[in-house]
Scaffold this motif. Structure first.
Motif, mmCIF file in Angstrom:
data_model
loop_
_atom_site.group_PDB
_atom_site.id
_atom_site.type_symbol
_atom_site.label_atom_id
_atom_site.label_comp_id
_atom_site.label_asym_id
_atom_site.label_seq_id
_atom_site.Cartn_x
_atom_site.Cartn_y
_atom_site.Cartn_z
ATOM 1 N N GLU A 17 -15.531 45.503 60.411
ATOM 2 C CA GLU A 17 -16.300 46.354 59.496
ATOM 3 C C GLU A 17 -16.769 47.655 60.134
ATOM 4 O O GLU A 17 -16.864 48.694 59.474
ATOM 5 N N ASP A 18 -17.074 47.635 61.420
ATOM 6 C CA ASP A 18 -17.529 48.859 62.094
ATOM 7 C C ASP A 18 -16.380 49.810 62.380
ATOM 8 O O ASP A 18 -16.601 50.994 62.663
ATOM 9 N N ASN A 19 -15.167 49.298 62.345
ATOM 10 C CA ASN A 19 -13.979 50.123 62.556
ATOM 11 C C ASN A 19 -12.856 49.552 61.690
ATOM 12 O O ASN A 19 -12.148 48.633 62.100
ATOM 13 N N LEU A 20 -12.689 50.110 60.508
ATOM 14 C CA LEU A 20 -11.723 49.571 59.546
ATOM 15 C C LEU A 20 -10.292 50.029 59.802
ATOM 16 O O LEU A 20 -9.382 49.619 59.087
ATOM 17 N N ILE A 21 -10.098 50.845 60.820
ATOM 18 C CA ILE A 21 -8.768 51.395 61.069
ATOM 19 C C ILE A 21 -7.702 50.312 61.244
ATOM 20 O O ILE A 21 -6.610 50.414 60.669
ATOM 21 N N PRO A 22 -7.951 49.238 62.023
ATOM 22 C CA PRO A 22 -6.910 48.205 62.160
ATOM 23 C C PRO A 22 -6.484 47.606 60.807
ATOM 24 O O PRO A 22 -5.278 47.403 60.580
ATOM 25 N N LEU A 23 -7.434 47.338 59.924
ATOM 26 C CA LEU A 23 -7.088 46.801 58.608
ATOM 27 C C LEU A 23 -6.389 47.854 57.748
ATOM 28 O O LEU A 23 -5.471 47.532 56.992
ATOM 29 N N GLN A 24 -6.816 49.091 57.877
ATOM 30 C CA GLN A 24 -6.184 50.166 57.108
ATOM 31 C C GLN A 24 -4.749 50.412 57.581
ATOM 32 O O GLN A 24 -3.862 50.682 56.765
ATOM 33 N N VAL A 25 -4.520 50.301 58.890
ATOM 34 C CA VAL A 25 -3.163 50.434 59.444
ATOM 35 C C VAL A 25 -2.291 49.287 58.948
ATOM 36 O O VAL A 25 -1.135 49.489 58.548
ATOM 37 N N GLN A 37 -6.460 50.205 49.749
ATOM 38 C CA GLN A 37 -6.882 50.332 51.145
ATOM 39 C C GLN A 37 -8.303 49.794 51.334
ATOM 40 O O GLN A 37 -9.198 50.114 50.537
ATOM 41 N N PRO A 38 -8.535 48.990 52.359
ATOM 42 C CA PRO A 38 -9.889 48.468 52.594
ATOM 43 C C PRO A 38 -10.866 49.579 52.963
ATOM 44 O O PRO A 38 -10.541 50.477 53.750
ATOM 45 N N VAL A 39 -12.038 49.498 52.376
ATOM 46 C CA VAL A 39 -13.118 50.454 52.631
ATOM 47 C C VAL A 39 -14.411 49.646 52.784
ATOM 48 O O VAL A 39 -14.410 48.424 52.665
#
Length: 205
Positions: free
Chosen positions: A64-72, A26-28
């Motif tokens: 980077e300021d909101n990683l939720i789209p990449l995590q989804v 998962q991207p962090v």
């Protein structure tokens, strides 16, 4: 001089496997550093992939300021809980029943045991996850550098030709076809190009 240069190539190969293995988790926030490492490594390697790495980096920075789209996206591609778009397990591609923990999982474990390794009971990932198999290649390359035993070179070749190199093309095709972000589409492309280059390298030796 030739020996040193050859060793440097293998160190670079090992590091590409290492960084790619982490990029399939998962991207962090720390993923930025992995992308920086990948760019530096690719500059040392004879593959024209710097542009692709920069595309991935640009997409990561945009999120980077909101990683939720990449995590989804990561969850949809590799985890679920519904249809997994690009399962990261070799057994899904190599076993006819399209299921995890199939015969190919045991084959991967056989290779690990042959190299003197065993899976930690506390390790949460399955043995044939792409990250585990890439970590295994990283291990084999460094053991080959450190040790004169030809076993580690032989294991690299056999593992690539009979296992890793067989399922990765199908896996990366699914990523490229089904991912909606540049980050993951390009990760699939880079992975496929690198493994194809690895297979070509073996065929020429």
């Amino acid at each position: 001089m030739t020996m040193v240069l050859g060793q440097e190539v293998h160190i670079t190969r090992a590091n590409i496997y290492k960084v790619l293995s982490h990029l399939y988790y998962q991207p962090v926030k720390e993923t930025r550093e992995l992308l920086h490492q990948l760019r530096e490594i690719m500059m040392q390697y004879n593959l024209s992939l710097i542009g692709q790495v920069e595309e991935m980096t640009k997409d990561f920075q945009a999120n980077e300021d909101n990683l939720i789209p990449l995590q989804v996206e990561h969850a949809k591609l590799f985890i679920g809980p519904f249809d997994v778009l690009a399962s990261p397990y070799s057994s899904v591609y190599l076993d006819g029943e399209r299921r995890v923990m199939g015969d190919s999982t045991e084959i991967a474990l056989h290779y690990y045991r042959e190299a003197g390794l065993s899976m930690d009971n506390h390790f949460l990932e399955l043995p044939d996850h792409i990250s585990v198999e890439f970590e295994f290649m990283y291990y084999l390359i460094f053991k080959a550098i450190e040790n004169s035993d030809p076993l580690y070179d032989d294991l690299q070749k056999r593992f690539l030709l009979s296992h890793l190199g067989v399922w990765i093309p199908q896996f990366t095709d699914r990523i490229v076809e089904r991912a909606t972000t540049t980050f993951y589409k390009v990760l699939g492309e880079i992975t496929n190009i690198f493994i194809n280059h690895e297979l070509q390298r073996i065929s020429e030796n």
